[in-house]
Design a protein around this motif. Structure first.
Motif, PDB file in Angstrom:
ATOM      1  N   SER A  28       0.854  -1.191   0.000  1.00 58.23           N
ATOM      2  CA  SER A  28       0.000   0.000   0.000  1.00 58.23           C
ATOM      3  C   SER A  28       0.885   1.234   0.000  1.00 58.23           C
ATOM      4  CB  SER A  28      -0.903   0.012   1.238  1.00 58.23           C
ATOM      5  OG  SER A  28      -1.847  -1.029   1.164  1.00 58.23           O
ATOM      6  N   LEU A  29       0.794   2.006  -1.080  1.00 59.92           N
ATOM      7  CA  LEU A  29       1.695   3.154  -1.257  1.00 59.92           C
ATOM      8  C   LEU A  29       0.921   4.401  -1.650  1.00 59.92           C
ATOM      9  CD1 LEU A  29       4.375   1.399  -3.514  1.00 59.92           C
ATOM     10  CD2 LEU A  29       4.547   1.799  -1.045  1.00 59.92           C
ATOM     11  N   LYS A  30       1.432   5.557  -1.198  1.00 58.08           N
ATOM     12  CA  LYS A  30       0.971   6.827  -1.744  1.00 58.08           C
ATOM     13  C   LYS A  30       2.000   7.265  -2.778  1.00 58.08           C
ATOM     14  CE  LYS A  30      -1.959   8.615   1.908  1.00 58.08           C
ATOM     15  NZ  LYS A  30      -2.169   9.666   2.924  1.00 58.08           N
ATOM     16  N   LEU A  31       1.495   7.787  -3.913  1.00 59.11           N
ATOM     17  CA  LEU A  31       2.346   8.053  -5.063  1.00 59.11           C
ATOM     18  C   LEU A  31       2.232   9.508  -5.514  1.00 59.11           C
ATOM     19  CD1 LEU A  31       1.220   4.875  -7.051  1.00 59.11           C
ATOM     20  CD2 LEU A  31       3.297   5.095  -5.684  1.00 59.11           C
ATOM     21  N   ARG A  32       3.353  10.034  -5.990  1.00 55.80           N
ATOM     22  CA  ARG A  32       3.386  11.402  -6.493  1.00 55.80           C
ATOM     23  C   ARG A  32       3.925  11.384  -7.921  1.00 55.80           C
ATOM     24  NH1 ARG A  32       6.893  13.498  -2.825  1.00 55.80           N
ATOM     25  NH2 ARG A  32       5.267  14.178  -1.412  1.00 55.80           N
ATOM     26  N   LYS A  42      -4.608   9.167  -1.995  1.00 50.00           N
ATOM     27  CA  LYS A  42      -5.237   7.869  -1.769  1.00 50.00           C
ATOM     28  C   LYS A  42      -4.178   6.770  -1.796  1.00 50.00           C
ATOM     29  CE  LYS A  42      -6.764   5.269  -5.609  1.00 50.00           C
ATOM     30  NZ  LYS A  42      -7.644   4.879  -6.684  1.00 50.00           N
ATOM     31  N   TRP A  43      -4.506   5.656  -1.125  1.00 49.66           N
ATOM     32  CA  TRP A  43      -3.573   4.533  -1.099  1.00 49.66           C
ATOM     33  C   TRP A  43      -3.733   3.711  -2.375  1.00 49.66           C
ATOM     34  CZ3 TRP A  43       0.182   4.648   2.272  1.00 49.66           C
ATOM     35  CH2 TRP A  43      -0.003   5.320   3.481  1.00 49.66           C
ATOM     36  N   HIS A  44      -2.619   3.452  -3.048  1.00 48.93           N
ATOM     37  CA  HIS A  44      -2.609   2.556  -4.195  1.00 48.93           C
ATOM     38  C   HIS A  44      -2.070   1.216  -3.742  1.00 48.93           C
ATOM     39  CE1 HIS A  44      -3.386   5.622  -7.310  1.00 48.93           C
ATOM     40  NE2 HIS A  44      -2.789   6.427  -6.453  1.00 48.93           N
ATOM     41  N   THR A  45      -2.627   0.124  -4.237  1.00 53.32           N
ATOM     42  CA  THR A  45      -2.097  -1.183  -3.880  1.00 53.32           C
ATOM     43  C   THR A  45      -1.339  -1.756  -5.067  1.00 53.32           C
ATOM     44  OG1 THR A  45      -4.197  -2.215  -4.488  1.00 53.32           O
ATOM     45  CG2 THR A  45      -3.870  -1.699  -2.163  1.00 53.32           C
ATOM     46  N   VAL A  46      -0.154  -2.316  -4.767  1.00 51.15           N
ATOM     47  CA  VAL A  46       0.694  -2.893  -5.804  1.00 51.15           C
ATOM     48  C   VAL A  46       0.953  -4.358  -5.469  1.00 51.15           C
ATOM     49  CG1 VAL A  46       2.834  -2.666  -7.104  1.00 51.15           C
ATOM     50  CG2 VAL A  46       1.850  -0.651  -5.995  1.00 51.15           C
ATOM     51  N   LEU A  63       2.228  -1.903 -11.719  1.00 48.47           N
ATOM     52  CA  LEU A  63       1.099  -0.976 -11.651  1.00 48.47           C
ATOM     53  C   LEU A  63       1.330   0.122 -12.677  1.00 48.47           C
ATOM     54  CD1 LEU A  63      -1.474   0.121 -10.055  1.00 48.47           C
ATOM     55  CD2 LEU A  63       0.137   1.517  -8.775  1.00 48.47           C
ATOM     56  N   ILE A  64       0.295   0.431 -13.445  1.00 48.40           N
ATOM     57  CA  ILE A  64       0.371   1.554 -14.376  1.00 48.40           C
ATOM     58  C   ILE A  64      -0.788   2.483 -14.050  1.00 48.40           C
ATOM     59  CG2 ILE A  64       0.224   2.265 -16.797  1.00 48.40           C
ATOM     60  CD1 ILE A  64       1.470  -0.430 -17.528  1.00 48.40           C
ATOM     61  N   ILE A  65      -0.485   3.745 -13.776  1.00 47.20           N
ATOM     62  CA  ILE A  65      -1.578   4.683 -13.539  1.00 47.20           C
ATOM     63  C   ILE A  65      -1.361   5.937 -14.368  1.00 47.20           C
ATOM     64  CG2 ILE A  65      -2.266   3.902 -11.227  1.00 47.20           C
ATOM     65  CD1 ILE A  65      -0.653   6.176 -10.068  1.00 47.20           C
ATOM     66  N   GLU A 106       6.891   8.842  -7.889  1.00 48.82           N
ATOM     67  CA  GLU A 106       7.686   8.752  -6.679  1.00 48.82           C
ATOM     68  C   GLU A 106       6.783   8.241  -5.560  1.00 48.82           C
ATOM     69  OE1 GLU A 106       8.784  12.660  -5.417  1.00 48.82           O
ATOM     70  OE2 GLU A 106      10.146  11.925  -3.880  1.00 48.82           O
ATOM     71  N   PRO A 107       7.051   7.041  -4.996  1.00 53.96           N
ATOM     72  CA  PRO A 107       6.281   6.620  -3.840  1.00 53.96           C
ATOM     73  C   PRO A 107       6.766   7.426  -2.624  1.00 53.96           C
ATOM     74  CG  PRO A 107       7.941   4.972  -4.350  1.00 53.96           C
ATOM     75  CD  PRO A 107       8.069   6.054  -5.386  1.00 53.96           C
ATOM     76  N   TYR A 108       5.837   7.937  -1.810  1.00 53.33           N
ATOM     77  CA  TYR A 108       6.296   8.770  -0.688  1.00 53.33           C
ATOM     78  C   TYR A 108       5.760   8.322   0.660  1.00 53.33           C
ATOM     79  CZ  TYR A 108       1.821  11.297  -1.087  1.00 53.33           C
ATOM     80  OH  TYR A 108       0.495  11.621  -1.117  1.00 53.33           O
ATOM     81  N   GLU A 109       4.867   7.330   0.681  1.00 51.35           N
ATOM     82  CA  GLU A 109       4.402   6.831   1.971  1.00 51.35           C
ATOM     83  C   GLU A 109       4.015   5.367   1.839  1.00 51.35           C
ATOM     84  OE1 GLU A 109       1.745   9.665   3.804  1.00 51.35           O
ATOM     85  OE2 GLU A 109       1.300   8.274   5.448  1.00 51.35           O
ATOM     86  N   PHE A 110       4.330   4.572   2.862  1.00 53.80           N
ATOM     87  CA  PHE A 110       4.047   3.133   2.875  1.00 53.80           C
ATOM     88  C   PHE A 110       3.235   2.804   4.113  1.00 53.80           C
ATOM     89  CE2 PHE A 110       5.871  -0.970   4.674  1.00 53.80           C
ATOM     90  CZ  PHE A 110       4.985  -1.796   3.994  1.00 53.80           C
TER      91      PHE A 110
END
Ligand code: ZN
Length: 160
Positions: A28-32, A42-46, A63-65, A106-110
């Motif tokens: 579960s990651l937050k992405l920039r 929002k939390w993205h799941t990979v 994951l592709i967004i 850039e993932p910035y939170e886990f």
């Protein structure tokens, strides 16, 4: 492409080899977006077992967004060959448990809300189903008659 280290820090009591349950651990990651700076909150799941083809034949990604702001197609890959256990010697210091590759992102939170496992330090008793999103976990090792616990779990993501 940027590489980032997901790190955890915790106090381990009578347990060691804290690690994610397997290569299929859902991250579960937050992405920039690195192009425009948009972060969705929002939390993205990979899932490292998911692979999607990237546009233009650039290989595959977990994951592709598409960024809602700038429209770029960004991708994330979990380098699960780098999965590393957190041991009792690492207690209270940040240690990298996995590496993430981000393309345009850039993932910035886990959030450590998936399943972790660990073992009793002396006994090797296996503990499963550990969730660390509340920061703490406690159980009892019948083999040693000692409490086991993981306390003050913090996470950070650093560029490498
Ligand atoms: Zn963007």
């Amino acid at each position: 492409m940027g590489k980032f280290a997901i790190q955890i820090k915790a106090l381990l009591e009578n347990c060691t080899n804290l690690r994610v349950s397997g290569a299929d651990y859902i991250w579960s990651l937050k992405l920039r977006c690195t192009a425009c700076g948009e972060s969705t909150q929002k939390w993205h799941t990979v899932n490292p077992l998911d692979t999607f083809p990237m546009a233009g034949g650039k290989g595959k990604a977990n994951l592709i967004i598409k960024c809602k702001m700038c429209g770029r197609s960004n991708s994330v890959n979990m380098c699960v060959d780098f999965l590393t256990a957190y041991t009792s010697e690492d207690s209270e210091q940040f240690k990298t448990i996995v590496v993430v590759e981000g393309r345009g992102i850039e993932p910035y939170e886990f959030l450590p809300n998936g399943e972790f496992v660990c073992e009793g330090t002396v006994t090797g008793t296996a503990f499963k189903g550990i969730a660390l999103d509340s920061g703490d976990w406690a159980d009892f090792d019948d083999a040693s008659n000692l409490p086991v616990g993981i306390y003050d779990c913090n996470t950070q993501i650093v560029p490498i």
